[in-house]
Design an enzyme around this catalytic site. Structure first.
Site, mmCIF file in Angstrom:
data_model
loop_
_atom_site.group_PDB
_atom_site.id
_atom_site.type_symbol
_atom_site.label_atom_id
_atom_site.label_comp_id
_atom_site.label_asym_id
_atom_site.label_seq_id
_atom_site.Cartn_x
_atom_site.Cartn_y
_atom_site.Cartn_z
ATOM 1 N N LYS A 1 0.853 -1.197 0.000
ATOM 2 C CA LYS A 1 0.000 0.000 0.000
ATOM 3 C C LYS A 1 0.880 1.235 0.000
ATOM 4 O O LYS A 1 2.007 1.199 0.506
ATOM 5 C CB LYS A 1 -0.884 0.012 1.250
ATOM 6 C CG LYS A 1 -2.096 0.901 1.137
ATOM 7 C CD LYS A 1 -3.237 0.202 0.431
ATOM 8 C CE LYS A 1 -4.423 1.108 0.222
ATOM 9 N NZ LYS A 1 -5.600 0.376 -0.271
ATOM 10 N N GLY B 1 -20.444 7.201 3.631
ATOM 11 C CA GLY B 1 -19.428 7.556 2.624
ATOM 12 C C GLY B 1 -20.086 7.561 1.263
ATOM 13 O O GLY B 1 -20.802 6.611 0.910
ATOM 14 N N TYR B 2 -19.887 8.654 0.521
ATOM 15 C CA TYR B 2 -20.547 8.737 -0.788
ATOM 16 C C TYR B 2 -19.513 9.056 -1.862
ATOM 17 O O TYR B 2 -19.687 9.947 -2.694
ATOM 18 C CB TYR B 2 -21.669 9.790 -0.747
ATOM 19 C CG TYR B 2 -22.846 9.395 -1.606
ATOM 20 C CD1 TYR B 2 -23.558 8.235 -1.340
ATOM 21 C CD2 TYR B 2 -23.251 10.168 -2.689
ATOM 22 C CE1 TYR B 2 -24.632 7.847 -2.124
ATOM 23 C CE2 TYR B 2 -24.336 9.796 -3.481
ATOM 24 C CZ TYR B 2 -25.010 8.630 -3.186
ATOM 25 O OH TYR B 2 -26.082 8.250 -3.967
ATOM 26 N N GLY B 3 -18.421 8.288 -1.832
ATOM 27 C CA GLY B 3 -17.379 8.444 -2.847
ATOM 28 C C GLY B 3 -17.533 7.354 -3.880
ATOM 29 O O GLY B 3 -18.640 6.855 -4.133
ATOM 30 N N ASN B 4 -16.410 6.954 -4.461
ATOM 31 C CA ASN B 4 -16.428 5.959 -5.528
ATOM 32 C C ASN B 4 -17.193 4.696 -5.126
ATOM 33 O O ASN B 4 -18.042 4.207 -5.869
ATOM 34 C CB ASN B 4 -14.976 5.622 -5.891
ATOM 35 C CG ASN B 4 -14.906 4.633 -7.016
ATOM 36 O OD1 ASN B 4 -14.994 3.440 -6.796
ATOM 37 N ND2 ASN B 4 -14.789 5.130 -8.228
ATOM 38 N N GLY C 1 -19.142 4.069 -2.093
ATOM 39 C CA GLY C 1 -20.461 4.270 -1.496
ATOM 40 C C GLY C 1 -21.523 4.647 -2.512
ATOM 41 O O GLY C 1 -22.650 4.121 -2.481
ATOM 42 N N TYR C 2 -21.168 5.527 -3.436
ATOM 43 C CA TYR C 2 -22.149 5.980 -4.428
ATOM 44 C C TYR C 2 -22.616 4.804 -5.302
ATOM 45 O O TYR C 2 -23.814 4.576 -5.486
ATOM 46 C CB TYR C 2 -21.527 7.097 -5.279
ATOM 47 C CG TYR C 2 -22.139 7.247 -6.646
ATOM 48 C CD1 TYR C 2 -23.456 7.683 -6.791
ATOM 49 C CD2 TYR C 2 -21.412 6.944 -7.796
ATOM 50 C CE1 TYR C 2 -24.026 7.812 -8.043
ATOM 51 C CE2 TYR C 2 -21.980 7.071 -9.055
ATOM 52 C CZ TYR C 2 -23.292 7.499 -9.175
ATOM 53 O OH TYR C 2 -23.857 7.611 -10.406
HETATM 54 P P1 NAD Z 1 -13.518 8.229 -1.990
HETATM 55 O O1 NAD Z 1 -12.470 9.207 -1.642
HETATM 56 O O2 NAD Z 1 -14.048 8.208 -3.376
HETATM 57 O O3 NAD Z 1 -14.784 8.438 -1.013
HETATM 58 C C1 NAD Z 1 -14.697 8.469 0.376
HETATM 59 C C2 NAD Z 1 -16.014 9.018 0.895
HETATM 60 O O4 NAD Z 1 -16.046 8.934 2.310
HETATM 61 C C3 NAD Z 1 -16.249 10.494 0.542
HETATM 62 O O5 NAD Z 1 -17.603 10.677 0.215
HETATM 63 C C4 NAD Z 1 -15.950 11.205 1.861
HETATM 64 O O6 NAD Z 1 -16.640 12.431 1.987
HETATM 65 C C5 NAD Z 1 -16.472 10.184 2.841
HETATM 66 N N1 NAD Z 1 -15.956 10.344 4.197
HETATM 67 C C6 NAD Z 1 -14.705 10.658 4.605
HETATM 68 N N2 NAD Z 1 -14.669 10.702 5.941
HETATM 69 C C7 NAD Z 1 -15.914 10.409 6.379
HETATM 70 C C8 NAD Z 1 -16.512 10.300 7.650
HETATM 71 N N3 NAD Z 1 -15.811 10.506 8.763
HETATM 72 N N4 NAD Z 1 -17.814 9.943 7.710
HETATM 73 C C9 NAD Z 1 -18.530 9.743 6.588
HETATM 74 N N5 NAD Z 1 -18.031 9.843 5.360
HETATM 75 C C10 NAD Z 1 -16.736 10.174 5.262
HETATM 76 O O7 NAD Z 1 -12.968 6.816 -1.543
HETATM 77 P P2 NAD Z 1 -13.432 5.387 -2.046
HETATM 78 O O8 NAD Z 1 -12.551 4.960 -3.169
HETATM 79 O O9 NAD Z 1 -14.910 5.364 -2.201
HETATM 80 O O10 NAD Z 1 -13.012 4.498 -0.792
HETATM 81 C C11 NAD Z 1 -13.856 4.340 0.355
HETATM 82 C C12 NAD Z 1 -13.314 3.219 1.206
HETATM 83 O O11 NAD Z 1 -13.279 2.016 0.408
HETATM 84 C C13 NAD Z 1 -11.887 3.396 1.726
HETATM 85 O O12 NAD Z 1 -11.768 2.756 2.976
HETATM 86 C C14 NAD Z 1 -11.043 2.660 0.709
HETATM 87 O O13 NAD Z 1 -9.794 2.252 1.228
HETATM 88 C C15 NAD Z 1 -11.956 1.487 0.424
HETATM 89 N N6 NAD Z 1 -11.693 0.803 -0.841
HETATM 90 C C16 NAD Z 1 -11.765 1.469 -2.012
HETATM 91 C C17 NAD Z 1 -11.535 0.769 -3.199
HETATM 92 C C18 NAD Z 1 -11.673 1.417 -4.538
HETATM 93 O O14 NAD Z 1 -11.572 0.707 -5.539
HETATM 94 N N7 NAD Z 1 -11.947 2.709 -4.616
HETATM 95 C C19 NAD Z 1 -11.191 -0.582 -3.150
HETATM 96 C C20 NAD Z 1 -11.145 -1.232 -1.925
HETATM 97 C C21 NAD Z 1 -11.398 -0.517 -0.773
#
Ligand code: NAD
Length: 424
Positions: free
Chosen positions: A106, A218-221, A223-224
C-alpha cells in the site's frame, strides 16, 4: 492515537486471533506480523506560488510470497505510516482470500488534495512515481487508486514511470483510464464486488433484497455505486453520508439525484426532502444492511452495541475496530469482513494487469462474470470455514488467507529448515 484506533495494531490483533485458531507455526506468525519492506520518501513539489514544498510519501511492501505486491495509493492529510502498514497487511489477506496470484502492499502521501491545484497534484504524483520508480514494476509492486486518488493520477504515475525506465509499461499500475490500458468495469468494480457478497450473505441470512432497508456511510467511488446498485436490486437506501454529515429519508433516497446534488454542492447534506443526521446517528439507524464505505475505525466499542443492522457489509478498509468486531460477533451481527467484501477492486485490478501483460482486452461482461465467480467462491469458502470452525466470518477469512500465505512461504524454502529438510 488511542490504541483501539491504531489500524496496524487492529490488523495484528485480528491476525493473532486467527493464527491461534490455526495453530500457526510461531516463526511464520512472527514473519506475518510485520511488513517485509517500508519505503519512506520526501517529495519536493513546486507549488503554484513558486515555492517548493516537501511532502512525505510511503510505500509499504507487506508480503510477496504469492506474487508481486499489490495495493492502492492514498492521498490524505491524516495519513500515517501505521495506517499504510495496516492497509498493506489487509491487501495481503485480500489477494489471498480471493486466491489471486498477488501479494500485498500500500502507498500513501500526506497531503490535502482539496487545497491543491490540479497542476500541484500532478507534480506530486509524478514526484511520488520518480521517488519509487526502482521499487515498483509489473513484476515487483503494482499500485492502484485509493482514497482521493483516481484514474488521472494513475495515468500520471504510469507516464512518469515510463519516462524514467524508457519503456512502455502499462502493467506498472492499475486503475488507469480506459484509453491508457485500464480495464472495463474497474470504476465500479469494488462496489459490484460488495454487491455480489451482499447477495450471497442475504441469501444465507434470508434477507429479501427487494425489501431491504440499506444505509451507506461515505458517498465516494464505492459508497455511491453501492447505493445505486442496491436501489437497482429493489432495496430502499434510507440514509447516506459524507465527511460533512448524513441525510435520511424514511421513503428512500434517489442515489443518482443525491449524486447530482453532491456534485453541485460538494456534500450530500441539504439534499431536498431529506433530514440531516450525524454520521454517528447514521451508523445506529434501524436497517437491514449497513455499508460503511468511508474510512477506517467508524464502528468502535462506543457504538457497536448500537448497531441495529442484521448485516454489516464492510466496503471500506478496516471500518470496524478489533473490540467492536468482538461485540458484533457476540451480538450475532453478520459481518462480511472488508478484505473479502471490497475485494472486487483488486480482482479487476488483477484482470487489468493480465490484460496489460498480454495486450488483449476483455468486455465488461467478461470482466464482471469472472469477478463474480472469484468473489462468490471466496465468500462461500469463508462461510463454510466459519460454520465448520464455529468462528466469525472475519476470523474464517483470516484463517484461509493466512494458511495460503504461510504455505507459499514454506514452499519457497529457506525457512524452518532442519538438517536440510523443509518442513511443510
Ligand atoms: P472516496 O475518496 O471516493 O470516497 C470516500 C467518501 O467517504 C467520501 O464521500 C468522503 O466524503 C467520505 N468520508 C470521509 N470521511 C468520512 C466520515 N468521517 N464519515 C462519513 N463519510 C466520510 O474513496 P473510495 O474509493 O470510495 O473508498 C472508500 C473506502 O473504500 C476506503 O476505505 C477505501 O480504502 C476502500 N476501498 C476502495 C476501493 C476502490 O476501488 N476505490 C477498493 C477497496 C477498498
Amino acid at each position: 492515537m488511542a490504541e483501539e484506533l491504531n489500524p496496524f495494531k487492529i490488523a495484528q490483533q485480528q491476525l493473532d486471533k486467527a493464527a491461534k485458531k490455526l495453530n500457526l507455526d510461531p516463526k511464520v506468525h512472527e514473519k506475518l506480523r510485520e511488513p517485509m519492506r517500508i519505503h519512506e520518501v520526501s517529495i519536493p513539489v513546486k507549488m503554484d506560488n513558486g515555492e517548493e514544498k516537501k511532502f512525505v510519501g510511503f510505500r509499504v511492501q507487506y508480503n510477496n510470497a504469492r506474487g508481486p505486491y499489490k495495493g492502492g495509493i492514498r492521498f490524505h492529510p491524516d495519513e500515517t505510516l501505521d495506517t499504510v502498514k495496516a492497509l498493506a497487511a489487509w491487501m495481503t489477506w485480500k489477494t489471498a482470500v480471493v486466491n489471486i496470484p498477488l501479494g500485498g502492499g500500500k502507498g500513501g502521501v500526506i497531503c490535502n488534495t482539496k487545497e491543491m491545484s490540479l497542476g500541484e497534484i500532478e507534480r506530486l504524483s509524478r514526484g511520488y512515481a520518480r521517488a519509487l520508480a526502482d521499487k515498483i514494476g509489473p513484476h515487483i509492486d503494482v499500485p492502484a487508486p485509493d482514497v482521493y486518488t483516481n484514474p488521472q493520477i494513475m495515468a500520471w504515475i504510469m507516464d512518469e514511470y515510463e519516462k524514467v525506465t524508457g519503456k512502455s509499461c502499462p502493467a506498472v499500475i492499475t486503475g488507469k483510464p480506459l484509453e491508457l490500458g485500464g480495464s472495463e468495469g474497474r470504476g465500479d468494480a469494488t462496489a459490484q464486488g460488495v454487491i455480489y457478497t451482499i447477495r450471497e450473505a442475504a441469501n444465507h441470512l434470508g434477507i429479501d433484497l427487494k425489501n431491504a432497508r440499506v444505509v451507506v456511510q461515505g458517498y465516494g467511488n464505492v459508497g455511491y455505486f453501492v447505493a445505486i446498485k442496491m436501489k437497482e436490486l429493489g432495496s430502499k437506501v434510507i440514509a447516506v453520508s459524507d465527511s460533512r454529515g448524513g441525510i435520511y429519508s424514511e421513503d428512500g433516497l434517489d442515489p443518482e439525484k443525491v449524486f447530482e446534488f453532491k456534485k453541485k454542492n460538494k456534500t450530500v447534506v441539504g439534499y431536498p426532502g431529506s433530514k440531516e443526521i450525524t454520521n454517528k446517528e447514521l451508523l445506529e439507524l434501524e436497517c437491514d444492511i449497513l455499508v460503511p464505505a468511508a474510512l477506517e475505525n467508524q464502528i468502535t466499542h462506543e457504538n457497536a452495541d448500537g448497531i441495529k443492522a442484521k448485516l454489516v457489509a464492510e466496503a471500506a478498509n478496516g471500518p470496524t475496530t478489533f473490540e467492536a468486531g468482538e461485540i458484533l460477533t457476540r451480538r450475532k451481527v453478520f459481518t462480511i469482513p472488508h478484505f473479502l467484501c471490497n475485494s472486487g477492486g483488486v480482482i479487476v485490478s488483477y484482470f487489468e494487469w493480465i490484460q496489460n501483460l498480454y495486450g488483449y482486452y476483455w468486455t465488461r461482461e467478461v470482466v464482471m462474470e469472472r469477478m463474480d465467480k472469484i468473489i462468490t467462491k471466496a465468500f462461500l469458502d469463508v462461510l463454510k470455514m466459519s460454520l465448520d470452525e464455529k468462528v466469525d466470518m472475519r476470523t474464517a477469512a483470516y484463517m484461509i488467507s493466512i494458511k495460503r500465505v504461510a504455505d507459499a512461504i514454506k514452499l519457497r524454502g529457506n525457512f524452518n529448515q532442519k538438517n536440510g529438510d523443509v518442513i511443510i
